[in-house]
Design a protein around this motif. Structure first.
Motif, PDB file in Angstrom:
ATOM      1  N   GLN A  55      52.662  48.515  54.164  1.00 44.79           N
ATOM      2  CA  GLN A  55      51.851  47.886  53.430  1.00 44.79           C
ATOM      3  C   GLN A  55      51.826  48.053  51.920  1.00 44.79           C
ATOM      4  OE1 GLN A  55      47.813  48.053  54.963  1.00 44.79           O
ATOM      5  NE2 GLN A  55      48.661  47.847  57.152  1.00 44.79           N
ATOM      6  N   ILE A 109      46.616  42.071  60.276  1.00 38.57           N
ATOM      7  CA  ILE A 109      47.523  41.539  59.948  1.00 38.57           C
ATOM      8  C   ILE A 109      48.580  40.703  61.002  1.00 38.57           C
ATOM      9  CG2 ILE A 109      49.506  41.569  58.309  1.00 38.57           C
ATOM     10  CD1 ILE A 109      48.161  43.817  56.666  1.00 38.57           C
ATOM     11  N   GLN A 156      40.886  44.180  58.576  1.00 38.42           N
ATOM     12  CA  GLN A 156      41.531  42.949  59.248  1.00 38.42           C
ATOM     13  C   GLN A 156      42.907  43.126  59.804  1.00 38.42           C
ATOM     14  OE1 GLN A 156      39.617  40.237  59.436  1.00 38.42           O
ATOM     15  NE2 GLN A 156      37.874  41.616  58.482  1.00 38.42           N
ATOM     16  N   ASN A 204      43.009  50.908  56.334  1.00 39.46           N
ATOM     17  CA  ASN A 204      44.529  50.327  56.499  1.00 39.46           C
ATOM     18  C   ASN A 204      45.393  51.211  57.385  1.00 39.46           C
ATOM     19  OD1 ASN A 204      43.746  48.573  54.277  1.00 39.46           O
ATOM     20  ND2 ASN A 204      44.431  50.008  52.603  1.00 39.46           N
ATOM     21  N   ASP A 239      45.240  41.092  47.985  1.00 43.09           N
ATOM     22  CA  ASP A 239      44.692  41.309  48.910  1.00 43.09           C
ATOM     23  C   ASP A 239      45.177  41.462  50.529  1.00 43.09           C
ATOM     24  OD1 ASP A 239      45.509  38.743  49.249  1.00 43.09           O
ATOM     25  OD2 ASP A 239      43.600  37.994  50.266  1.00 43.09           O
ATOM     26  N   LYS A 240      46.767  41.400  50.475  1.00 38.89           N
ATOM     27  CA  LYS A 240      47.511  41.509  51.666  1.00 38.89           C
ATOM     28  C   LYS A 240      48.554  42.594  51.777  1.00 38.89           C
ATOM     29  CE  LYS A 240      47.633  36.374  52.245  1.00 38.89           C
ATOM     30  NZ  LYS A 240      46.584  36.114  50.988  1.00 38.89           N
ATOM     31  N   LEU A 294      49.349  38.310  45.865  1.00 35.12           N
ATOM     32  CA  LEU A 294      49.310  38.916  47.516  1.00 35.12           C
ATOM     33  C   LEU A 294      48.763  40.192  47.313  1.00 35.12           C
ATOM     34  CD1 LEU A 294      52.978  38.505  48.397  1.00 35.12           C
ATOM     35  CD2 LEU A 294      51.162  36.934  49.119  1.00 35.12           C
ATOM     36  N   ARG A 298      44.685  45.947  57.647  1.00 36.11           N
ATOM     37  CA  ARG A 298      44.567  46.074  56.068  1.00 36.11           C
ATOM     38  C   ARG A 298      43.199  45.767  55.688  1.00 36.11           C
ATOM     39  NH1 ARG A 298      47.135  47.645  51.854  1.00 36.11           N
ATOM     40  NH2 ARG A 298      46.594  46.621  49.864  1.00 36.11           N
ATOM     41  N   GLU A 340      57.835  39.972  54.304  1.00 37.78           N
ATOM     42  CA  GLU A 340      57.463  39.588  55.456  1.00 37.78           C
ATOM     43  C   GLU A 340      58.290  40.553  56.607  1.00 37.78           C
ATOM     44  OE1 GLU A 340      58.161  35.518  56.340  1.00 37.78           O
ATOM     45  OE2 GLU A 340      56.680  34.890  55.151  1.00 37.78           O
TER      46      GLU A 340
END
Length: 418
Positions: free
Chosen positions: A112, A400, A398, A371, A140-141, A138, A395, A104
């Protein structure tokens, strides 16, 4: 989604960046400022950049500084001893919670992509297995590579080679070694040959903690580079730290650089950690103990910066802010000229992506995954000088996270209108 009024690295003027779902669809120069509308983001003449890449960190050890004791000498070797004591307390939830908190922090500062090492000098392989599970969860994140790292030696630790083979079976993306920590020079050389053999057999990347010591006679780098060259896999091999190179004489380095160039291997320097750990056995003058980043870069050899540790037995600070690491690195390596500033972000973006082998799908260009990050500055120099905040991270098309620029209220006694 669309970003307007954006600046791009190495370009003048403003640009519009269009997204088609999870991919960039077009990058268009603007001849004037555009007004943003619904569905578009106004960059306000700030820099849109490819995401930062953290190519070398230890998530299994993150946030354990002082547990069960502090590293009082500040040496690499006491750090390993402290970690060995803490390692006996490891459990999946413990590792997972600390890793998530650390990720985080990294993501909040524009990262990323992450390569994390996991200590496999542990018969349970709990660190590696937990981080591989988190990587998949994780995916997809954030992009995570897990490197199997034999902290206490591939050959010196009991069943170390068998544990490495188990780590590969458990899903390790990258495998490594620590030749300068093996009991003998011969064992160090053999460990490198074994790793290159295993990597070729299992199609793994290689990342070796290599010559992380002030000893000018620690010269495992030449063995690693030669083995990578002969195996034809140089671009898939990374030498991390190589701090002994700071103590090599220039005549030897002249010979060594020829091999390094031919081999095509990558380098990672961890300047904040190395400036802290190295030189501990010196009185004065004290060595900086950071590898020859400037010279490697000038020779056309790929080299990048990493943080390495966030509050662990080797380095009790750290916050996931790669711009801080970059700032330290450029200072320590005497890379403070204008030509260094205008491309400074290369060392935590493009060079790192090449090290991780992700350059094909990395960068801001039509057809590539959407990204990117938005930095509160106009170019590399401005961002570096101001240690700018990351205002936006996107990312796969979308958002983040997004934050507002910091606002400063000028004290009345400093105001020109007071």
């Amino acid at each position: 989604m669309k970003i307007v009024n954006a600046r791009l690295r190495g370009s003048s003027g403003l640009y519009s960046i269009d997204f088609d779902g999870a991919y960039f669809s077009s990058i268009t120069p603007q001849d004037r400022q555009l007004t943003s509308d619904t569905g578009s983001i106004d960059a306000r003449s700030r820099l849109v950049c490819a995401p930062f890449v953290e190519p070398h960190i230890h998530l299994d050890a993150a946030l354990t500084a002082g547990q069960p004791r502090w590293n009082k000498s500040g040496t690499l070797f006491e750090g390993i001893e402290c970690w060995s004591d803490r390692k006996s307390m490891l459990e999946p939830d413990d590792i997972r919670n600390r890793a998530l908190e650390t990720l985080e922090q990294l993501v909040s500062h524009g990262v990323q992509y992450v390569r994390t090492h996991a200590d496999i000098s542990d018969p349970s392989l709990v660190g590696l297995k937990t981080l591989c599970s988190l990587r998949d969860e994780l995916s997809d994140k954030i992009h995570i590579q897990v490197a199997a790292f034999p902290q206490e030696g591939l050959l010196s630790y009991p069943r170390g080679l068998q544990l490495m083979e188990q780590a590969i079976e458990s899903g390790a993306d990258v495998i490594g070694a620590i030749p300068h920590f093996e009991y003998t020079r011969e064992m160090g050389e053999s460990s490198l040959k074994e790793i290159i053999r295993l990597a070729g057999a299992h199609d793994c990347l290689v990342d070796v903690h290599c010559d992380e010591i002030d000893d000018p006679n620690s010269r495992f780098l030449e063995v690693l580079a030669a083995e990578a060259l002969f195996a034809g896999m140089g671009s898939r091999v990374t030498a991390s730290h190589t701090t002994a190179m700071h103590s090599y004489d220039n005549a030897y380095c002249s010979k060594l650089f020829r091999l390094l160039k031919h081999s095509g291997i990558n380098f990672i320097s961890c300047p904040t950690e190395s400036i802290h750990l190295q030189g501990r056995f010196d009185t004065y003058p004290k060595r900086r103990g950071v590898t020859r980043v400037k010279e490697l870069d000038a020779a056309g050899i790929n080299v990048c910066f990493a943080e390495d540790s966030i509050r662990d037995p080797w380095y009790s600070l750290g916050n996931g802010r790669l711009l801080r690491v970059l700032d330290f690195g450029l200072h320590i390596c005497h890379m403070m000229g204008h030509e260094d500033f205008v491309r400074a972000l290369d060392f935590i973006t493009d060079h790192s992506a090449r090290t991780l082998g992700i350059e094909k799908d990395y960068g801001i260009a039509p057809g590539k995954p959407a990204n990117c990050i938005l930095l509160d500055g106009e170019d590399d120099y401005d961002v570096l000088r101001r240690q700018s905040d990351v205002l936006l991270s996107i990312r796969q098309g979308q958002i983040i996270f997004q934050r507002e620029p910091a606002q400063v209220v000028t004290p009345k006694h400093l105001s020109v209108n007071a």
